[in-house]
Design a protein around this motif. Structure first.
Motif, short mmCIF file in Angstrom:
data_model
loop_
_atom_site.label_atom_id
_atom_site.label_comp_id
_atom_site.label_asym_id
_atom_site.label_seq_id
_atom_site.Cartn_x
_atom_site.Cartn_y
_atom_site.Cartn_z
N PRO A 5 21.45 -41.69 -7.98
CA PRO A 5 20.69 -40.44 -8.07
C PRO A 5 21.57 -39.24 -8.40
O PRO A 5 22.78 -39.27 -8.21
N VAL A 6 20.91 -38.19 -8.89
CA VAL A 6 21.55 -36.92 -9.18
C VAL A 6 20.87 -35.86 -8.33
O VAL A 6 19.65 -35.85 -8.19
N ILE A 7 21.65 -34.98 -7.74
CA ILE A 7 21.12 -33.88 -6.94
C ILE A 7 21.09 -32.63 -7.82
O ILE A 7 22.12 -32.19 -8.31
N LEU A 8 19.88 -32.10 -8.02
CA LEU A 8 19.73 -30.87 -8.80
C LEU A 8 19.73 -29.68 -7.85
O LEU A 8 19.00 -29.66 -6.87
N VAL A 29 26.34 -33.46 -7.76
CA VAL A 29 25.49 -32.28 -7.79
C VAL A 29 25.50 -31.73 -9.22
O VAL A 29 26.57 -31.53 -9.80
N HIS A 30 24.33 -31.50 -9.77
CA HIS A 30 24.19 -30.86 -11.07
C HIS A 30 23.54 -29.51 -10.82
O HIS A 30 22.46 -29.44 -10.21
N GLY A 31 24.19 -28.43 -11.27
CA GLY A 31 23.74 -27.09 -10.95
C GLY A 31 23.27 -26.30 -12.15
O GLY A 31 23.74 -26.50 -13.28
N ARG A 32 22.38 -25.37 -11.89
CA ARG A 32 21.86 -24.49 -12.93
C ARG A 32 22.93 -23.49 -13.33
O ARG A 32 23.54 -22.83 -12.48
N GLU A 33 23.20 -23.41 -14.63
CA GLU A 33 24.20 -22.47 -15.16
C GLU A 33 23.92 -21.05 -14.68
O GLU A 33 22.77 -20.63 -14.61
N ASN A 34 24.98 -20.33 -14.35
CA ASN A 34 24.91 -18.92 -13.95
C ASN A 34 24.17 -18.69 -12.64
O ASN A 34 23.92 -17.54 -12.28
N ALA A 39 29.56 -27.35 -9.13
CA ALA A 39 28.77 -28.54 -9.41
C ALA A 39 29.58 -29.50 -10.26
O ALA A 39 30.57 -29.11 -10.89
N ASP A 40 29.15 -30.75 -10.28
CA ASP A 40 29.81 -31.77 -11.09
C ASP A 40 29.41 -31.65 -12.55
O ASP A 40 30.11 -32.12 -13.45
N ALA A 41 28.25 -31.05 -12.80
CA ALA A 41 27.75 -30.79 -14.15
C ALA A 41 26.82 -29.60 -14.07
O ALA A 41 26.26 -29.31 -13.01
N PHE A 42 26.66 -28.90 -15.20
CA PHE A 42 25.77 -27.74 -15.25
C PHE A 42 24.72 -27.93 -16.34
O PHE A 42 24.96 -28.64 -17.32
N PHE A 43 23.58 -27.29 -16.17
CA PHE A 43 22.49 -27.37 -17.15
C PHE A 43 21.86 -25.99 -17.30
O PHE A 43 21.84 -25.19 -16.36
N PRO A 44 21.30 -25.71 -18.50
CA PRO A 44 20.74 -24.38 -18.74
C PRO A 44 19.27 -24.23 -18.32
O PRO A 44 18.83 -23.13 -17.99
N ASN A 45 18.49 -25.30 -18.37
CA ASN A 45 17.05 -25.21 -18.12
C ASN A 45 16.62 -26.33 -17.18
O ASN A 45 16.75 -27.51 -17.51
N ALA A 46 16.10 -25.97 -16.02
CA ALA A 46 15.76 -26.96 -14.99
C ALA A 46 14.67 -27.92 -15.44
O ALA A 46 14.78 -29.13 -15.21
N LEU A 47 13.61 -27.42 -16.06
CA LEU A 47 12.51 -28.30 -16.46
C LEU A 47 12.97 -29.33 -17.49
O LEU A 47 12.69 -30.52 -17.36
N ASP A 48 13.67 -28.86 -18.51
CA ASP A 48 14.15 -29.78 -19.54
C ASP A 48 15.13 -30.79 -18.97
O ASP A 48 15.08 -31.98 -19.30
N TYR A 49 16.03 -30.33 -18.12
CA TYR A 49 17.06 -31.21 -17.57
C TYR A 49 16.45 -32.28 -16.66
O TYR A 49 16.77 -33.47 -16.78
N ALA A 50 15.54 -31.87 -15.79
CA ALA A 50 14.88 -32.84 -14.90
C ALA A 50 14.08 -33.84 -15.72
O ALA A 50 14.08 -35.04 -15.43
N ARG A 51 13.40 -33.37 -16.75
CA ARG A 51 12.62 -34.26 -17.61
C ARG A 51 13.52 -35.29 -18.30
O ARG A 51 13.19 -36.47 -18.36
#
Length: 170
Positions: A5-8, A29-34, A39-51
């Motif tokens: 699993p990944v923790i958002l 842990v994957h965290g929202r940018e800014n 976090a171990d990784a970052f993403f810009p958009n929560a909906l797109d990333y979770a999808r």
């Protein structure tokens, strides 16, 4: 659960909790940018990333509102027997909610997280609540011979029907 699993984590308020969960279940842990500092990784958009995670079969533990995760994966819902677990944890850690994949590891994982946090897993699947077991996710050491019959047998058990167990079992 074959894929880890990944923790958002979507904000600073949930960041300490996300890392507590990560330590308890050995997950990244994957965290929202800014919005998240570590976090171990970052993403810009929560909906797109979770999808995208859901589409790849990755179990998701979101330290966020349930609605965010529901909206993210809703367009992809198709077959509960193949979809990965999706779990929501409130920012304060008070509630752990297995949203999807209860019998594909989400209920078990939610209970594990809740135990680590000293809180509550909001498991609602009938077999788990009434009987403490789900036939389509049998306890360790058991196996389901006829997966197609699990739903009918579980419904029968919940309605008071009796069945015979073949073999030895505690």
């Amino acid at each position: 659960m074959a894929i880890a699993p990944v923790i958002l984590c979507l904000n600073k308020a949930g960041e300490p909790l996300a890392h507590r969960i990560a330590a308890a279940i050995n997950a990244p842990v994957h965290g929202r940018e800014n919005r998240v500092a570590k976090a171990d990784a970052f993403f810009p958009n929560a909906l797109d990333y979770a999808r995208d995670l859901f589409a790849s079969g990755t179990p998701i533990i979101g330290v966020c509102a349930s609605g965010i995760l529901i909206r993210a994966v809703a367009p992809l819902l198709n077959d509960k027997t193949t979809e990965p677990p999706v779990i929501s944890v409130s920012d304060d850690g008070a509630v752990v909610v297995p949203l999807l994949g209860g019998h594909r590891g989400a209920n078990r994982l939610a209970k594990q997280i809740a135990d680590a946090l000293g809180t509550t897993a909001a498991v609602t699947t009938a077999g788990d609540v009434a009987l403490g077991v789900a036939l389509d996710e049998p306890p360790a050491g058991y196996r389901l011979v006829n997966a197609d019959g699990a739903k009918a047998v579980m419904a029968g058990l919940l309605n008071g029907d009796r069945y015979k167990l073949t073999g030895d079992a505690p």
